[in-house]
Design a protein around this motif. Structure first.
Motif, PDB file in Angstrom:
ATOM      1  N   ASP A  43     -16.388 -87.541 -39.223  1.00 34.13           N
ATOM      2  CA  ASP A  43     -17.263 -88.705 -39.387  1.00 34.13           C
ATOM      3  C   ASP A  43     -18.649 -88.415 -38.823  1.00 34.13           C
ATOM      4  O   ASP A  43     -19.671 -88.781 -39.416  1.00 34.13           O
ATOM      5  CB  ASP A  43     -16.674 -89.931 -38.688  1.00 34.13           C
ATOM      6  N   LEU A  44     -18.694 -87.760 -37.680  1.00 34.52           N
ATOM      7  CA  LEU A  44     -19.968 -87.411 -37.045  1.00 34.52           C
ATOM      8  C   LEU A  44     -20.841 -86.598 -37.986  1.00 34.52           C
ATOM      9  O   LEU A  44     -22.019 -86.925 -38.199  1.00 34.52           O
ATOM     10  CB  LEU A  44     -19.712 -86.623 -35.756  1.00 34.52           C
ATOM     11  N   VAL A  45     -20.277 -85.543 -38.562  1.00 29.26           N
ATOM     12  CA  VAL A  45     -21.066 -84.669 -39.436  1.00 29.26           C
ATOM     13  C   VAL A  45     -21.451 -85.378 -40.728  1.00 29.26           C
ATOM     14  O   VAL A  45     -22.590 -85.292 -41.174  1.00 29.26           O
ATOM     15  CB  VAL A  45     -20.311 -83.356 -39.736  1.00 29.26           C
ATOM     16  N   ALA A  46     -20.496 -86.104 -41.308  1.00 29.57           N
ATOM     17  CA  ALA A  46     -20.783 -86.802 -42.566  1.00 29.57           C
ATOM     18  C   ALA A  46     -21.843 -87.882 -42.392  1.00 29.57           C
ATOM     19  O   ALA A  46     -22.796 -87.971 -43.176  1.00 29.57           O
ATOM     20  CB  ALA A  46     -19.505 -87.408 -43.130  1.00 29.57           C
ATOM     21  N   LEU A  47     -21.703 -88.700 -41.354  1.00 27.24           N
ATOM     22  CA  LEU A  47     -22.640 -89.800 -41.162  1.00 27.24           C
ATOM     23  C   LEU A  47     -23.999 -89.335 -40.646  1.00 27.24           C
ATOM     24  O   LEU A  47     -25.008 -89.996 -40.872  1.00 27.24           O
ATOM     25  CB  LEU A  47     -22.033 -90.846 -40.228  1.00 27.24           C
ATOM     26  N   SER A  48     -24.032 -88.189 -39.974  1.00 28.71           N
ATOM     27  CA  SER A  48     -25.321 -87.622 -39.566  1.00 28.71           C
ATOM     28  C   SER A  48     -26.163 -87.295 -40.790  1.00 28.71           C
ATOM     29  O   SER A  48     -27.389 -87.212 -40.712  1.00 28.71           O
ATOM     30  CB  SER A  48     -25.108 -86.355 -38.727  1.00 28.71           C
ATOM     31  N   GLY A  49     -25.502 -87.146 -41.944  1.00 27.12           N
ATOM     32  CA  GLY A  49     -26.218 -86.895 -43.187  1.00 27.12           C
ATOM     33  C   GLY A  49     -27.145 -88.022 -43.584  1.00 27.12           C
ATOM     34  O   GLY A  49     -28.015 -87.845 -44.440  1.00 27.12           O
ATOM     35  N   GLY A  50     -26.992 -89.183 -42.958  1.00 23.24           N
ATOM     36  CA  GLY A  50     -27.941 -90.270 -43.173  1.00 23.24           C
ATOM     37  C   GLY A  50     -29.349 -89.882 -42.755  1.00 23.24           C
ATOM     38  O   GLY A  50     -30.330 -90.517 -43.184  1.00 23.24           O
ATOM     39  N   HIS A  51     -29.465 -88.823 -41.954  1.00 22.94           N
ATOM     40  CA  HIS A  51     -30.775 -88.337 -41.535  1.00 22.94           C
ATOM     41  C   HIS A  51     -31.539 -87.672 -42.673  1.00 22.94           C
ATOM     42  O   HIS A  51     -32.672 -87.234 -42.485  1.00 22.94           O
ATOM     43  CB  HIS A  51     -30.628 -87.348 -40.368  1.00 22.94           C
ATOM     44  N   THR A  52     -30.929 -87.604 -43.855  1.00 22.28           N
ATOM     45  CA  THR A  52     -31.669 -87.124 -45.020  1.00 22.28           C
ATOM     46  C   THR A  52     -32.744 -88.123 -45.428  1.00 22.28           C
ATOM     47  O   THR A  52     -33.685 -87.783 -46.146  1.00 22.28           O
ATOM     48  CB  THR A  52     -30.717 -86.859 -46.204  1.00 22.28           C
ATOM     49  N   LEU A  53     -32.602 -89.368 -44.971  1.00 23.44           N
ATOM     50  CA  LEU A  53     -33.577 -90.419 -45.259  1.00 23.44           C
ATOM     51  C   LEU A  53     -34.419 -90.716 -44.025  1.00 23.44           C
ATOM     52  O   LEU A  53     -33.927 -90.667 -42.904  1.00 23.44           O
ATOM     53  CB  LEU A  53     -32.877 -91.708 -45.687  1.00 23.44           C
ATOM     54  N   GLY A  54     -35.683 -91.047 -44.254  1.00 21.23           N
ATOM     55  CA  GLY A  54     -36.467 -91.625 -43.170  1.00 21.23           C
ATOM     56  C   GLY A  54     -37.441 -90.728 -42.450  1.00 21.23           C
ATOM     57  O   GLY A  54     -37.762 -89.620 -42.880  1.00 21.23           O
TER      58      GLY A  54
END
Length: 313
Positions: free
Chosen positions: A177-188
């Protein structure tokens, strides 16, 4: 002992949303999701940064007392609310939730929680940016407590891999979950203050974090020349910062990410393997992100349905 007590305190705020369901509003407010989607799309037409803001807002909500919309509450009197805590001062696009809530109150008053609006809006923000979709489980209640002091529980951009693992495991979230959700850093966008530790006075030996790719580090130093740089200065999280894609993971492998916490994903065999997997397959990333978003957004903790998302009833 203190760490154990802290972990138990955090865990006590959360519960798995076992009563949530994807068709929760089917009878009481059948157009709820389309109304929220319209608010997100309308906002994005005028502000390309709105989707990133909504995804980040949802993360920051769920990590404090569960996904209960407490990040939306305004400070009042002697109480400083979450949104005014140090890690949340750069949050924006609250108006998108306000607009959706206003339309929902007109269509089906007193039915849809602000926490659900935010969870659905985060999904729609991901989709409108080119990312995956998923069925959002709904039925959350809104929380009545919002304290800026509790925002210290949010994982910091300076965290190492062990600190990240502890923070996420306290919320029932795995390393996947940590690695997958860190992918939100592709935005912003990131302000200099979130990564100054890597480009100025890194440690007693190096001024710049030696794990940073040299030309990328030089670029960051030009944007943020000193620790007292302008508060609005910063950089986009990746070159395609308004498009949801797997570029973030490719940048990790190239040592071109801004946060220490992003680079830390290379410091564990398990997380490094997942970074490589997601860098080579956007499909694998999208599936993992959707799965982990459902898991994270199912952490609940509220008590009411707010009439106004900024104020408790």
């Amino acid at each position: 002992m203190a760490a154990l007590l802290s972990s138990l305190l955090i865990l006590s705020f959360f519960s798995l949303g076992t009563s949530l369901s994807s068709n929760y509003y089917q009878k009481t407010c059948p157009n709820a999701e389309s109304i929220i989607k319209k608010a997100v799309i309308d906002a994005t037409k005028n502000d390309k940064t709105a989707p990133a803001a909504l995804v980040r807002m949802h993360f920051h909500d769920c990590f404090i007392r569960g996904c209960d919309g407490s990040v939306l509450i305004n400070s009042k009197g002697k109480n400083t609310a979450e949104k005014d805590g140090p890690p949340n001062k750069s949050l924006h696009a609250f108006y998108v939730i306000d607009n959706a809530k206003k339309a929902l109150e007109s269509a089906c008053p007193g039915v849809v929680s602000c926490a659900d609006i935010l969870a659905v809006a985060a999904r729609d923000a991901t989709v409108v940016s080119g990312g995956p979709s998923w069925d959002v489980p709904k039925g959350r209640k809104d929380g009545r407590i919002s304290r800026a002091s509790e925002t210290s529980q949010l994982p910091a951009p300076t965290f190492n891999i062990s600190q990240l693992q502890q923070s996420w495991s306290q919320r029932g979230l795995s390393m996947e979950d940590l690695v997958a959700l860190s992918g939100g850093h592709t935005l912003g966008f990131s302000h200099c203050s979130s990564f100054n530790n890597r480009i100025h006075n890194f440690n007693s030996t190096f001024d710049i974090d030696p794990s940073l790719q040299p030309s990328f580090a030089a670029t960051l130093r030009r944007v943020c020349p000193a620790r007292n740089n302008a508060k609005k200065a910063g950089v986009t999280m990746d070159p395609s910062s308004t498009t949801f894609d797997n570029t973030y993971y490719k940048l990790i492998l190239q040592n071109k990410v801004v946060f220490s916490s992003d680079n830390a994903l290379l410091n564990s065999p398990k997380t490094k393997s997942l970074v490589s997997k997601f860098a080579s397959s956007s499909d694998a990333f999208f599936k993992a992100f959707a799965k982990s978003m459902i898991k994270m957004s199912s952490i609940t903790g509220g008590q009411e349905i707010r009439k106004d998302c900024r104020v408790v009833n």
